[in-house]
Write an enzyme that holds these catalytic residues in place. Structure first.
Site, PDB file in Angstrom:
ATOM      1  N   ASP A  87       0.940  -1.162  -0.315  1.00 36.20           N
ATOM      2  CA  ASP A  87      -0.088  -0.102   0.110  1.00 36.20           C
ATOM      3  C   ASP A  87       0.968   1.477  -0.055  1.00 36.20           C
ATOM      4  O   ASP A  87       1.836   1.534   0.977  1.00 36.20           O
ATOM      5  CB  ASP A  87      -1.112  -0.070   1.289  1.00 36.20           C
ATOM      6  CG  ASP A  87      -2.215   1.215   1.188  1.00 36.20           C
ATOM      7  OD1 ASP A  87      -2.082   1.933   0.422  1.00 36.20           O
ATOM      8  OD2 ASP A  87      -3.062   0.928   2.056  1.00 36.20           O
ATOM      9  N   ASP A  98      -2.984   7.216  -3.498  1.00 37.40           N
ATOM     10  CA  ASP A  98      -2.989   6.325  -2.637  1.00 37.40           C
ATOM     11  C   ASP A  98      -3.574   4.846  -3.287  1.00 37.40           C
ATOM     12  O   ASP A  98      -4.547   4.716  -3.770  1.00 37.40           O
ATOM     13  CB  ASP A  98      -3.861   6.628  -1.327  1.00 37.40           C
ATOM     14  CG  ASP A  98      -3.951   5.706  -0.108  1.00 37.40           C
ATOM     15  OD1 ASP A  98      -3.258   4.747  -0.340  1.00 37.40           O
ATOM     16  OD2 ASP A  98      -4.864   5.891   0.542  1.00 37.40           O
ATOM     17  N   HIS A 160     -11.824   6.694   1.301  1.00 38.98           N
ATOM     18  CA  HIS A 160     -11.790   8.177   1.855  1.00 38.98           C
ATOM     19  C   HIS A 160     -11.640   9.082   0.645  1.00 38.98           C
ATOM     20  O   HIS A 160     -11.129   8.506  -0.220  1.00 38.98           O
ATOM     21  CB  HIS A 160     -10.734   8.244   2.864  1.00 38.98           C
ATOM     22  CG  HIS A 160      -9.379   7.550   2.386  1.00 38.98           C
ATOM     23  ND1 HIS A 160      -8.391   8.581   1.868  1.00 38.98           N
ATOM     24  CD2 HIS A 160      -8.852   6.478   2.191  1.00 38.98           C
ATOM     25  CE1 HIS A 160      -7.343   7.464   1.384  1.00 38.98           C
ATOM     26  NE2 HIS A 160      -7.558   6.351   1.663  1.00 38.98           N
ATOM     27  N   HIS A 168      -6.592  11.377   4.471  1.00 35.51           N
ATOM     28  CA  HIS A 168      -8.069  11.167   4.964  1.00 35.51           C
ATOM     29  C   HIS A 168      -8.936  12.437   5.299  1.00 35.51           C
ATOM     30  O   HIS A 168      -8.976  12.703   6.143  1.00 35.51           O
ATOM     31  CB  HIS A 168      -8.272  10.170   6.141  1.00 35.51           C
ATOM     32  CG  HIS A 168      -7.556   8.724   5.851  1.00 35.51           C
ATOM     33  ND1 HIS A 168      -7.113   7.671   6.979  1.00 35.51           N
ATOM     34  CD2 HIS A 168      -6.982   7.895   4.696  1.00 35.51           C
ATOM     35  CE1 HIS A 168      -6.616   6.805   6.350  1.00 35.51           C
ATOM     36  NE2 HIS A 168      -6.547   6.924   5.138  1.00 35.51           N
ATOM     37  N   GLU A 193     -11.021   1.255  -1.488  1.00 31.60           N
ATOM     38  CA  GLU A 193     -10.042   0.364  -0.919  1.00 31.60           C
ATOM     39  C   GLU A 193     -10.833  -0.691  -0.046  1.00 31.60           C
ATOM     40  O   GLU A 193     -10.834  -0.836   1.071  1.00 31.60           O
ATOM     41  CB  GLU A 193      -9.124   1.098  -0.221  1.00 31.60           C
ATOM     42  CG  GLU A 193      -9.342   1.903   0.960  1.00 31.60           C
ATOM     43  CD  GLU A 193      -8.081   2.471   1.635  1.00 31.60           C
ATOM     44  OE1 GLU A 193      -7.166   1.449   1.915  1.00 31.60           O
ATOM     45  OE2 GLU A 193      -7.764   3.482   2.254  1.00 31.60           O
ATOM     46  N   GLU A 275      -6.674  -0.919  -4.062  1.00 31.69           N
ATOM     47  CA  GLU A 275      -6.955   0.279  -3.718  1.00 31.69           C
ATOM     48  C   GLU A 275      -6.557   0.993  -4.847  1.00 31.69           C
ATOM     49  O   GLU A 275      -5.386   0.966  -5.383  1.00 31.69           O
ATOM     50  CB  GLU A 275      -6.286   0.897  -2.338  1.00 31.69           C
ATOM     51  CG  GLU A 275      -6.758   2.356  -2.368  1.00 31.69           C
ATOM     52  CD  GLU A 275      -5.984   2.979  -1.067  1.00 31.69           C
ATOM     53  OE1 GLU A 275      -5.163   2.310  -0.297  1.00 31.69           O
ATOM     54  OE2 GLU A 275      -6.556   4.008  -0.460  1.00 31.69           O
TER      55      GLU A 275
HETATM   56 MN    MN Z   1      -6.482   4.814   1.510  1.00 27.37          MN
HETATM   57 MN    MN Z   2      -3.603   3.032   0.930  1.00 29.82          MN
END
Ligand code: MN
Ligand code: MN
Length: 290
Positions: A87, A98, A160, A168, A193, A275
């Site tokens: 990640d 992200d 998010h 976030h 995600e 994600e």
């Molecule tokens: Mn994330």
């Molecule tokens: Mn992430």
């Protein structure tokens, strides 16, 4: 609130670099590789491309769902069969992407159903993204895709919205239906995600995962904390990123920091995650991290 149109280029570039770093991490995650070396390889791809990591490379394994990054002295080796979440995030002047993928170390097929479930789920969720959509429609699509594989979504982990220097931001994108009353707006940036598990479907806090961040600028915290704040602002960081002489100051600076625990599956189940960062368009979502 999404970025201004003239800022979108930076967001796209941060996303392109994040996807490149994610692929590099997945390639480096072979049996016998040191987990710390994989993290450093990911972060070095990001820095070589002229960006900065938006957070330390998360390399959570098996029943760890998220928020583990290797410590400066972590010598743990990856083993064949490990289910590893890669990640990663990059930012350019606060424009953040992200993105995550799950690999089975060694390329085996033991955990194929978990990886397939989150892959189907992220695509199903992305397929619902458009201006005005109920977040709950995205969540329901994700939950359905995971259930179709006989697995559970993790109910207390969410996607998010992302804003400048804020990973976030205001809206959560749950991985199960019935948990959000929000709608998405055109121009917002969202991370979709899904997490799937064969365990309880909930995570709880485990040990410290070597990730910290400032909640705000520390006043009168000394030169080391001040330097860290100037460098990382309120984004997550880790001690691997500071010189050993400053690592010793961690105990003194710690009270100014939020510390993150590793999220572990409550039932001890295996966890997979996928994600993408997506731009909300008028009639669909544009995946920025392909
Ligand atoms: Mn994330
Ligand atoms: Mn992430």
């Amino acid at each position: 609130m999404g970025p201004k149109p003239e800022e979108l280029g930076r967001w796209r570039e941060a996303a392109r670099i994040s996807a490149e770093a994610r692929r590099a991490g997945a390639r480096a995650a072979v049996p016998g590789a040191r987990r710390r070396d994989v993290a450093e390889a990911i972060e070095s791809v990001i820095r070589s491309a002229g960006a900065e990591p938006a957070f330390p490379a998360n390399l959570s394994r098996n029943h760890e769902a998220a928020h583990y990054t290797p410590s400066p002295g972590d010598d743990a080796l990856l083993e064949a069969g490990d289910l590893l979440k890669v990640d990663v995030g990059a930012h350019l002047d606060g424009a953040i992407a992200d993105t995550a993928v799950t690999v089975e170390v060694g390329g085996g097929q033991r955990h194929r159903h978990l990886r397939d479930a989150v892959h189907d789920a992220v695509e199903a969720g992305i397929g619902e993204v458009r201006a005005g959509v109920r977040v709950d429609d995205i969540s329901r699509a994700i939950e359905r895709a995971i259930h179709a594989h006989g697995l559970k979504p993790i109910r207390n982990l969410t996607g998010h919205t992302i804003e400048r220097y804020l990973l976030h931001a205001g809206k959560a994108i749950p991985n199960a239906a019935g948990l959000s009353a929000d709608r998405l707006e055109e121009g917002e940036i969202v991370a979709i995600e899904p997490f799937a598990t064969n365990g309880a479907g909930m995570i709880e806090n485990g040990p410290f995962g070597n990730i910290v961040r400032f909640r705000r600028e520390p006043d009168d915290a000394g030169p080391v904390a001040g330097g860290w704040y100037r460098r990382f602002k309120t984004l997550p960081f880790t001690l691997r990123w500071v010189p050993p002489s400053e690592q010793k100051e961690f105990g003194k600076v710690r009270r100014h920091l939020q510390t993150y625990a590793v999220f572990v599956e409550q039932g001890g189940g295996l966890v997979a995650q996928e994600e993408h960062t997506v731009l909300v368009g008028s009639s669909g979502g544009e995946v920025l991290t392909r």
